[in-house]
Design a protein around this motif. Structure first.
Motif, PDB file in Angstrom:
ATOM      1  N   PRO A   1       0.831  -1.211   0.000  1.00 47.91           N
ATOM      2  CA  PRO A   1       0.000   0.000   0.000  1.00 47.91           C
ATOM      3  C   PRO A   1       0.866   1.262   0.000  1.00 47.91           C
ATOM      4  O   PRO A   1       1.834   1.369   0.758  1.00 47.91           O
ATOM      5  N   ALA A   2       0.476   2.218  -0.851  1.00 41.77           N
ATOM      6  CA  ALA A   2       1.186   3.493  -0.916  1.00 41.77           C
ATOM      7  C   ALA A   2       0.187   4.594  -1.239  1.00 41.77           C
ATOM      8  O   ALA A   2      -0.684   4.419  -2.093  1.00 41.77           O
ATOM      9  N   LEU A   3       0.312   5.681  -0.547  1.00 42.42           N
ATOM     10  CA  LEU A   3      -0.534   6.837  -0.798  1.00 42.42           C
ATOM     11  C   LEU A   3       0.290   8.097  -0.650  1.00 42.42           C
ATOM     12  O   LEU A   3       1.444   8.049  -0.202  1.00 42.42           O
ATOM     13  N   GLY A   4      -0.291   9.227  -1.050  1.00 41.97           N
ATOM     14  CA  GLY A   4       0.469  10.464  -0.962  1.00 41.97           C
ATOM     15  C   GLY A   4      -0.399  11.690  -1.092  1.00 41.97           C
ATOM     16  O   GLY A   4      -1.607  11.615  -1.361  1.00 41.97           O
ATOM     17  N   PHE A   5       0.247  12.848  -0.912  1.00 41.86           N
ATOM     18  CA  PHE A   5      -0.435  14.135  -0.960  1.00 41.86           C
ATOM     19  C   PHE A   5       0.480  15.149  -1.629  1.00 41.86           C
ATOM     20  O   PHE A   5       1.681  15.217  -1.324  1.00 41.86           O
ATOM     21  N   VAL A   6      -0.096  15.934  -2.540  1.00 41.76           N
ATOM     22  CA  VAL A   6       0.644  16.988  -3.219  1.00 41.76           C
ATOM     23  C   VAL A   6       0.012  18.325  -2.840  1.00 41.76           C
ATOM     24  O   VAL A   6      -1.189  18.535  -3.063  1.00 41.76           O
ATOM     25  N   ALA A   7       0.782  19.218  -2.254  1.00 41.27           N
ATOM     26  CA  ALA A   7       0.285  20.536  -1.866  1.00 41.27           C
ATOM     27  C   ALA A   7       0.397  21.501  -3.045  1.00 41.27           C
ATOM     28  O   ALA A   7       1.377  21.475  -3.794  1.00 41.27           O
ATOM     29  N   HIS A   8      -0.617  22.347  -3.203  1.00 40.55           N
ATOM     30  CA  HIS A   8      -0.616  23.354  -4.258  1.00 40.55           C
ATOM     31  C   HIS A   8      -0.041  24.649  -3.688  1.00 40.55           C
ATOM     32  O   HIS A   8      -0.634  25.270  -2.804  1.00 40.55           O
ATOM     33  N   ILE A   9       1.121  25.065  -4.210  1.00 38.35           N
ATOM     34  CA  ILE A   9       1.848  26.223  -3.692  1.00 38.35           C
ATOM     35  C   ILE A   9       1.595  27.439  -4.579  1.00 38.35           C
ATOM     36  O   ILE A   9       1.662  27.323  -5.809  1.00 38.35           O
ATOM     37  N   PRO A  10       1.305  28.625  -3.998  1.00 35.39           N
ATOM     38  CA  PRO A  10       1.206  29.836  -4.829  1.00 35.39           C
ATOM     39  C   PRO A  10       2.445  29.978  -5.698  1.00 35.39           C
ATOM     40  O   PRO A  10       3.573  29.923  -5.202  1.00 35.39           O
ATOM     41  N   HIS A  11       2.236  30.124  -7.013  1.00 33.53           N
ATOM     42  CA  HIS A  11       3.378  30.070  -7.934  1.00 33.53           C
ATOM     43  C   HIS A  11       4.398  31.168  -7.678  1.00 33.53           C
ATOM     44  O   HIS A  11       5.583  30.989  -7.945  1.00 33.53           O
ATOM     45  N   TYR A  12       3.979  32.287  -7.099  1.00 35.66           N
ATOM     46  CA  TYR A  12       4.925  33.371  -6.834  1.00 35.66           C
ATOM     47  C   TYR A  12       5.768  33.106  -5.587  1.00 35.66           C
ATOM     48  O   TYR A  12       6.712  33.846  -5.300  1.00 35.66           O
TER      49      TYR A  12
END
Length: 313
Positions: free
Chosen positions: A192-203
């Motif tokens: 089992p593998a899971l994950g999370f990607v955070a959305h960062i303000p591009h600036y």
């Protein structure tokens, strides 16, 4: 060349050998491609610092995985000689959470080559220590304002492991990464593998953004069934937010750009709630690199002021 040459695993780890409990999480953080705002890297550093680095239980042979010409390590030139070579590392550390529960942290430079071999080497670590779940964290730049909650993209190699709602519908073709391949291969091998990607303000993508690091570690807590002290990281986040607000107050042009991103974000959210078009009204915005350079100059100025105050004090 076999994967056993890509990683050396410590033979004797009494903290894990013969454990009565069967639950063991491994957190995976690979620097480089998926580390906007240095969020995932800062999160990994926070975990290691809480345990004074823990103990290294596996070491990957970076010489076989790293492209030194593409990502040249830093070295210090001191008057007439070189010193302090910053060698890339990729290791697995044994750490403990706030309640004393052991877990593993795989952290270091994302491999540039031999991704398949790397995945097999990680598999050998997982099977050697009896890891029951792998949790990956990462961050990417997005056209979002820092004044809104940080969005996350959850993913897993088993639909039952996906927590929360994905902000995406349908399919997207995106550049791959060692993390993506690792999740796919682990699923094929029954891990089992899971994950999370955070959305960062591009600036803010080139700056350290501890707020996102804290958000990612909140997900690690839930998914990994761990307890992590985030107080220090949240204090850093508050300081960084104050610095950003100070900058915006003195730079109306950039503040206008952030306000436009807020309107775009809110328009998208309202459209999604009503079920209408998800496309917000187009806005003419500077690139994230342009705004990011201005923020970097501002924060560099704050550092210079701090140094001057220290000298005067």
């Amino acid at each position: 060349m076999t994967e056993t040459r890509l990683v050396h695993i410590v033979d004797d780890v009494p903290e894990l050998d013969g454990r009565a409990e069967s639950d063991l999480t491994m957190v995976v953080v690979l620097d480089g491609f998926l580390d906007a705002g240095k969020a995932s890297g800062r999160a990994a550093q926070h975990l290691a610092d809480l345990c004074d680095g823990g103990s290294v239980v596996a070491t990957f042979d970076v010489d076989l995985l790293h492209d030194y010409r593409a990502r040249r390590p830093a070295v210090t030139f001191a008057q007439d000689h070189y010193e302090a070579y910053d060698a890339p590392r990729l290791v697995v550390r044994l750490l403990r959470d706030a309640g004393g529960t052991p877990y593993l942290l795989l952290h270091g430079s994302e491999p540039d080559v031999r991704w398949e071999g790397f995945a097999r080497a990680v598999r050998s670590v997982i099977e050697r220590f009896g890891v029951t779940r792998t949790v990956q964290i990462a961050s990417v730049p997005m056209a979002v304002p820092h004044t809104r909650p940080i969005a996350l993209t959850p993913h897993a190699n088993d639909p039952a492991l996906v927590s929360g709602r994905s902000p995406w519908s349908g399919e997207l073709r995106v550049p791959s990464s060692a993390q993506a391949l690792l999740e796919i291969r682990l699923g094929e091998w029954g891990h089992p593998a899971l994950g999370f990607v955070a959305h960062i303000p591009h600036y803010l993508g080139q700056l350290e953004y501890p707020k996102a690091a804290a958000v990612l570690l909140e997900q690690v807590e839930r998914a990994g069934r761990l307890t992590i002290d985030l107080s220090g990281l949240r204090a850093e986040a508050e300081d960084r937010e104050a610095e950003i607000e100070t900058y915006l107050a003195a730079n109306a042009e950039v503040a206008d750009v952030v306000a436009a991103l807020e309107r775009q974000y809110d328009s998208f959210a309202r459209a999604e709630e009503s079920g209408s078009s998800l496309l917000a009204e187009d806005q003419a915005l500077p690139t994230g690199e342009e705004i990011g350079r201005q923020f970097e100059q501002f924060l560099a100025g704050l550092d210079d002021d701090d140094h001057r105050d220290d000298k005067q004090g």
